[in-house]
Design a protein around this motif. Sequence first.
Motif, PDB file in Angstrom:
ATOM      1  N   ASN A 110     -10.890  38.767 -94.791  1.00 24.23           N
ATOM      2  CA  ASN A 110     -11.828  40.008 -94.970  1.00 24.23           C
ATOM      3  C   ASN A 110     -12.417  40.481 -93.952  1.00 24.23           C
ATOM      4  O   ASN A 110     -12.750  41.955 -93.881  1.00 24.23           O
ATOM      5  CB  ASN A 110     -13.003  39.728 -96.194  1.00 24.23           C
ATOM      6  CG  ASN A 110     -12.159  39.504 -97.587  1.00 24.23           C
ATOM      7  OD1 ASN A 110     -11.639  40.335 -98.187  1.00 24.23           O
ATOM      8  ND2 ASN A 110     -12.576  38.554 -98.131  1.00 24.23           N
ATOM      9  N   GLN A 111     -12.682  39.705 -92.867  1.00 27.49           N
ATOM     10  CA  GLN A 111     -13.432  40.303 -91.649  1.00 27.49           C
ATOM     11  C   GLN A 111     -12.622  39.850 -90.386  1.00 27.49           C
ATOM     12  O   GLN A 111     -13.306  39.577 -89.556  1.00 27.49           O
ATOM     13  CB  GLN A 111     -14.703  40.011 -91.590  1.00 27.49           C
ATOM     14  CG  GLN A 111     -15.494  40.547 -92.724  1.00 27.49           C
ATOM     15  CD  GLN A 111     -15.539  42.292 -92.580  1.00 27.49           C
ATOM     16  OE1 GLN A 111     -15.474  42.928 -91.807  1.00 27.49           O
ATOM     17  NE2 GLN A 111     -15.959  42.862 -93.996  1.00 27.49           N
ATOM     18  N   PRO A 112     -11.288  39.818 -90.078  1.00 26.77           N
ATOM     19  CA  PRO A 112     -10.558  39.206 -89.135  1.00 26.77           C
ATOM     20  C   PRO A 112     -11.051  39.709 -87.732  1.00 26.77           C
ATOM     21  O   PRO A 112     -11.246  38.726 -86.840  1.00 26.77           O
ATOM     22  CB  PRO A 112      -9.156  39.285 -89.367  1.00 26.77           C
ATOM     23  CG  PRO A 112      -9.328  40.817 -90.128  1.00 26.77           C
ATOM     24  CD  PRO A 112     -10.482  40.604 -91.031  1.00 26.77           C
ATOM     25  N   GLU A 113     -11.416  40.850 -87.838  1.00 26.70           N
ATOM     26  CA  GLU A 113     -11.798  41.686 -86.158  1.00 26.70           C
ATOM     27  C   GLU A 113     -13.192  40.842 -85.625  1.00 26.70           C
ATOM     28  O   GLU A 113     -13.624  41.030 -84.775  1.00 26.70           O
ATOM     29  CB  GLU A 113     -11.900  43.040 -86.077  1.00 26.70           C
ATOM     30  CG  GLU A 113     -12.736  43.759 -87.167  1.00 26.70           C
ATOM     31  CD  GLU A 113     -12.290  43.855 -88.395  1.00 26.70           C
ATOM     32  OE1 GLU A 113     -12.636  44.789 -89.192  1.00 26.70           O
ATOM     33  OE2 GLU A 113     -11.325  43.033 -88.803  1.00 26.70           O
ATOM     34  N   TYR A 114     -13.972  40.438 -86.710  1.00 27.05           N
ATOM     35  CA  TYR A 114     -15.232  39.984 -86.464  1.00 27.05           C
ATOM     36  C   TYR A 114     -15.551  38.703 -86.345  1.00 27.05           C
ATOM     37  O   TYR A 114     -16.671  38.146 -85.629  1.00 27.05           O
ATOM     38  CB  TYR A 114     -16.464  40.628 -87.455  1.00 27.05           C
ATOM     39  CG  TYR A 114     -16.431  42.232 -87.490  1.00 27.05           C
ATOM     40  CD1 TYR A 114     -16.795  42.741 -86.345  1.00 27.05           C
ATOM     41  CD2 TYR A 114     -15.756  42.652 -88.524  1.00 27.05           C
ATOM     42  CE1 TYR A 114     -16.757  43.971 -86.366  1.00 27.05           C
ATOM     43  CE2 TYR A 114     -15.794  44.158 -88.387  1.00 27.05           C
ATOM     44  CZ  TYR A 114     -16.227  44.869 -87.439  1.00 27.05           C
ATOM     45  OH  TYR A 114     -16.211  46.292 -87.111  1.00 27.05           O
ATOM     46  N   VAL A 115     -14.751  37.639 -87.230  1.00 23.18           N
ATOM     47  CA  VAL A 115     -14.893  36.112 -87.124  1.00 23.18           C
ATOM     48  C   VAL A 115     -15.032  35.604 -85.737  1.00 23.18           C
ATOM     49  O   VAL A 115     -16.012  34.651 -85.287  1.00 23.18           O
ATOM     50  CB  VAL A 115     -13.645  35.474 -88.012  1.00 23.18           C
ATOM     51  CG1 VAL A 115     -13.902  33.907 -87.970  1.00 23.18           C
ATOM     52  CG2 VAL A 115     -13.780  36.133 -89.337  1.00 23.18           C
ATOM     53  N   GLN A 116     -14.257  36.013 -84.907  1.00 25.91           N
ATOM     54  CA  GLN A 116     -14.331  35.615 -83.239  1.00 25.91           C
ATOM     55  C   GLN A 116     -15.548  35.777 -82.668  1.00 25.91           C
ATOM     56  O   GLN A 116     -15.841  35.299 -81.781  1.00 25.91           O
ATOM     57  CB  GLN A 116     -13.078  35.954 -82.499  1.00 25.91           C
ATOM     58  CG  GLN A 116     -11.620  35.540 -83.158  1.00 25.91           C
ATOM     59  CD  GLN A 116     -11.516  34.009 -83.315  1.00 25.91           C
ATOM     60  OE1 GLN A 116     -12.301  33.283 -82.575  1.00 25.91           O
ATOM     61  NE2 GLN A 116     -10.958  33.637 -84.376  1.00 25.91           N
ATOM     62  N   LYS A 117     -16.245  37.042 -83.056  1.00 32.33           N
ATOM     63  CA  LYS A 117     -17.415  37.082 -82.418  1.00 32.33           C
ATOM     64  C   LYS A 117     -18.811  36.502 -83.091  1.00 32.33           C
ATOM     65  O   LYS A 117     -19.948  36.781 -82.534  1.00 32.33           O
ATOM     66  CB  LYS A 117     -17.667  38.693 -82.590  1.00 32.33           C
ATOM     67  CG  LYS A 117     -16.657  39.525 -82.012  1.00 32.33           C
ATOM     68  CD  LYS A 117     -16.647  40.945 -82.178  1.00 32.33           C
ATOM     69  CE  LYS A 117     -15.688  41.792 -81.804  1.00 32.33           C
ATOM     70  NZ  LYS A 117     -15.836  43.245 -82.096  1.00 32.33           N
ATOM     71  N   ILE A 118     -18.591  35.692 -84.010  1.00 35.27           N
ATOM     72  CA  ILE A 118     -19.567  35.246 -84.921  1.00 35.27           C
ATOM     73  C   ILE A 118     -19.946  33.746 -84.023  1.00 35.27           C
ATOM     74  O   ILE A 118     -18.804  32.951 -83.846  1.00 35.27           O
ATOM     75  CB  ILE A 118     -19.464  34.862 -86.197  1.00 35.27           C
ATOM     76  CG1 ILE A 118     -19.266  36.130 -86.918  1.00 35.27           C
ATOM     77  CG2 ILE A 118     -20.642  34.071 -86.966  1.00 35.27           C
ATOM     78  CD1 ILE A 118     -18.826  35.889 -88.467  1.00 35.27           C
ATOM     79  N   PRO A 119     -21.037  33.359 -83.349  1.00 35.48           N
ATOM     80  CA  PRO A 119     -21.296  32.234 -82.734  1.00 35.48           C
ATOM     81  C   PRO A 119     -20.958  30.972 -83.679  1.00 35.48           C
ATOM     82  O   PRO A 119     -21.147  30.977 -84.913  1.00 35.48           O
ATOM     83  CB  PRO A 119     -22.649  32.267 -82.632  1.00 35.48           C
ATOM     84  CG  PRO A 119     -23.140  33.595 -82.341  1.00 35.48           C
ATOM     85  CD  PRO A 119     -22.158  34.447 -83.393  1.00 35.48           C
TER      86      PRO A 119
END
Length: 190
Positions: free
Chosen positions: A157-166
């Motif tokens: 659902n949010q692939p572009e943001y998962v890597q940005k979450i600590p």
Amino acid sequence: MKALRQYLEMVGHLSEEDIQSLLAFVRFQKLKKGDFFIREGQVSIEVGFLVSGLIRSYYTTNTGEEITYCFRFPNDMIAAYSSFITGNKTDENLQAISEVELLVFSKQELNKLSNDSLNWTKFLKEIAELQYIELEKRIFQLQKTTALQRYEDLLQNQPEYVQKIPLQYLASYLGITQRHLSRIRKEFVL
């Protein structure tokens, strides 16, 4: 304003005049990484529309542990919703985990719009229903799925943001330790 307009049109019920009435009240707000939209103990009197960036919703346990239970992504509405409805102090914190840009409007302004137009009452009812469905989905997700499945769902659902979450926030959201999260990420890549 374009993204907010699209969101308002998507949810429906609002005329062009209704939308213009809200846009007249909206103000722009920036949050730096680590800043709060609202903190535990405050009363929620504003709603934000997330234009860019990431917000985490969390609460602190009696032992001082922070439990992340929700992330908000661009094109989401944010508020300490139960406090917003009841006028009571909130138990949650809404914190920027990146630079954030918001469009903000107050409860007082929404109440005025709702008093002036039945369309706004319908809109607010639909938002409440969407919040309920989201909460129910989250409860079922925690009770019926594994951490790996929850991680996969977030990636879908949010692939572009998962890597940005600590990692500590992501692990807390998934209900696992950071060590377990590392194992899941390795397993997932394979």
